[in-house]
Motif scaffolding. Structure first.
Motif, PDB file in Angstrom:
ATOM      1  N   GLN A 127      41.767  43.054  37.013  1.00  0.00           N
ATOM      2  CA  GLN A 127      42.841  42.053  36.991  1.00  0.00           C
ATOM      3  C   GLN A 127      42.313  40.715  36.470  1.00  0.00           C
ATOM      4  N   ALA A 128      41.095  40.357  36.850  1.00  0.00           N
ATOM      5  CA  ALA A 128      40.495  39.119  36.351  1.00  0.00           C
ATOM      6  C   ALA A 128      40.292  39.188  34.842  1.00  0.00           C
ATOM      7  N   LEU A 129      39.858  40.347  34.358  1.00  0.00           N
ATOM      8  CA  LEU A 129      39.683  40.527  32.917  1.00  0.00           C
ATOM      9  C   LEU A 129      41.017  40.437  32.188  1.00  0.00           C
ATOM     10  N   LYS A 130      42.036  41.017  32.770  1.00  0.00           N
ATOM     11  CA  LYS A 130      43.378  40.973  32.182  1.00  0.00           C
ATOM     12  C   LYS A 130      43.901  39.544  32.124  1.00  0.00           C
ATOM     13  N   ARG A 131      43.724  38.783  33.212  1.00  0.00           N
ATOM     14  CA  ARG A 131      44.173  37.384  33.240  1.00  0.00           C
ATOM     15  C   ARG A 131      43.366  36.519  32.278  1.00  0.00           C
ATOM     16  N   LYS A 132      42.084  36.861  32.106  1.00  0.00           N
ATOM     17  CA  LYS A 132      41.243  36.101  31.183  1.00  0.00           C
ATOM     18  C   LYS A 132      41.750  36.258  29.749  1.00  0.00           C
ATOM     19  N   PHE A 133      42.143  37.470  29.389  1.00  0.00           N
ATOM     20  CA  PHE A 133      42.656  37.694  28.038  1.00  0.00           C
ATOM     21  C   PHE A 133      44.037  37.076  27.835  1.00  0.00           C
ATOM     22  N   LYS A 134      44.771  36.892  28.936  1.00  0.00           N
ATOM     23  CA  LYS A 134      46.075  36.210  28.843  1.00  0.00           C
ATOM     24  C   LYS A 134      45.916  34.695  28.893  1.00  0.00           C
ATOM     25  N   ARG A 135      44.682  34.207  29.003  1.00  0.00           N
ATOM     26  CA  ARG A 135      44.345  32.784  29.061  1.00  0.00           C
ATOM     27  C   ARG A 135      44.895  32.099  30.327  1.00  0.00           C
ATOM     28  N   ASP A 136      44.982  32.863  31.400  1.00  0.00           N
ATOM     29  CA  ASP A 136      45.383  32.327  32.691  1.00  0.00           C
ATOM     30  C   ASP A 136      44.111  32.057  33.487  1.00  0.00           C
ATOM     31  N   VAL A 137      43.618  30.838  33.420  1.00  0.00           N
ATOM     32  CA  VAL A 137      42.318  30.512  34.018  1.00  0.00           C
ATOM     33  C   VAL A 137      42.386  30.578  35.541  1.00  0.00           C
ATOM     34  N   LYS A 138      43.439  30.030  36.129  1.00  0.00           N
ATOM     35  CA  LYS A 138      43.541  30.036  37.599  1.00  0.00           C
ATOM     36  C   LYS A 138      43.640  31.452  38.144  1.00  0.00           C
ATOM     37  N   GLY A 139      44.454  32.283  37.530  1.00  0.00           N
ATOM     38  CA  GLY A 139      44.580  33.667  37.987  1.00  0.00           C
ATOM     39  C   GLY A 139      43.292  34.441  37.797  1.00  0.00           C
ATOM     40  N   ALA A 140      42.606  34.203  36.682  1.00  0.00           N
ATOM     41  CA  ALA A 140      41.337  34.894  36.436  1.00  0.00           C
ATOM     42  C   ALA A 140      40.296  34.491  37.473  1.00  0.00           C
ATOM     43  N   ARG A 141      40.254  33.213  37.805  1.00  0.00           N
ATOM     44  CA  ARG A 141      39.282  32.761  38.819  1.00  0.00           C
ATOM     45  C   ARG A 141      39.616  33.332  40.188  1.00  0.00           C
ATOM     46  N   LYS A 142      40.908  33.437  40.517  1.00  0.00           N
ATOM     47  CA  LYS A 142      41.314  33.976  41.819  1.00  0.00           C
ATOM     48  C   LYS A 142      40.879  35.428  41.957  1.00  0.00           C
ATOM     49  N   PHE A 143      41.177  36.258  40.948  1.00  0.00           N
ATOM     50  CA  PHE A 143      40.800  37.666  41.018  1.00  0.00           C
ATOM     51  C   PHE A 143      39.290  37.846  40.907  1.00  0.00           C
ATOM     52  N   SER A 144      38.626  36.969  40.175  1.00  0.00           N
ATOM     53  CA  SER A 144      37.172  37.030  40.068  1.00  0.00           C
ATOM     54  C   SER A 144      36.522  36.764  41.422  1.00  0.00           C
ATOM     55  N   CYS A 145      37.033  35.776  42.118  1.00  0.00           N
ATOM     56  CA  CYS A 145      36.515  35.446  43.456  1.00  0.00           C
ATOM     57  C   CYS A 145      36.772  36.604  44.419  1.00  0.00           C
ATOM     58  N   CYS A 146      37.942  37.219  44.334  1.00  0.00           N
ATOM     59  CA  CYS A 146      38.271  38.367  45.182  1.00  0.00           C
ATOM     60  C   CYS A 146      37.324  39.535  44.902  1.00  0.00           C
TER      61      CYS A 146
END
Length: 151
Positions: free
Chosen positions: A101-120
């Motif tokens: 999910q973090a990888l998916k959000r990163k490609f969508k350029r959603d930094v906050k969502g990518a950081r949230k899933f990365s932390c999880c």
């Protein structure tokens, strides 16, 4: 770890000019300032030379917003290793899902969502490794207790 780019709009500031008092000696390395010679403009009163602020940067002339690279870790490799070797209570699976999910959000350029899933994903990986170590220690202790009581 992969990085992606976020667009930040360019802010242009208006030109600021400073007037120097008479008798003030200040050397400025600006090529746009011309020296006024005494005999050149005898009919006109010489005006004070205008000096640019040396601490201010000149605005960059670029078309479009500035591009800044933001790095967000997705912990995908760690999640795959955790899934393979430390999948206690399916935390390795949860870590892998959060990493994807973090990888998916990163490609969508959603930094906050990518950081949230990365932390999880990071917390799930750490929890899975710690629970695996605790489980292995408990199994070793119980095995030794069982075999010492049998003999």
């Amino acid at each position: 770890m992969e990085d992606f780019q976020v667009e930040i709009p360019e802010i242009e500031f208006p030109e600021m000019e400073l007037e120097m008092e008479e008798g003030a000696d200040m050397e400025v390395g600006d090529e746009n300032i011309e020296d006024i010679e005494v005999g050149e403009f005898e009919s006109q009163k010489p005006s004070r030379p205008k000096v640019r602020n040396p601490n201010r940067r000149a605005p960059q002339k670029s078309e479009g917003p500035r591009i800044v690279q933001v790095k967000v870790k997705d912990y995908l490799r760690c999640s795959v290793l955790t899934l393979t070797f430390c999948n206690v209570m399916f935390l390795g699976t949860a870590a892998l899902i959060c990493s994807l999910q973090a990888l998916k959000r990163k490609f969508k350029r959603d930094v906050k969502g990518a950081r949230k899933f990365s932390c999880c994903a990071l917390f799930a990986n750490i929890a899975a490794v710690i629970l695996t170590i605790i489980t292995v220690i408990i199994v070793i202790v119980l095995k030794n207790e069982y075999f010492t009581n049998c003999m």
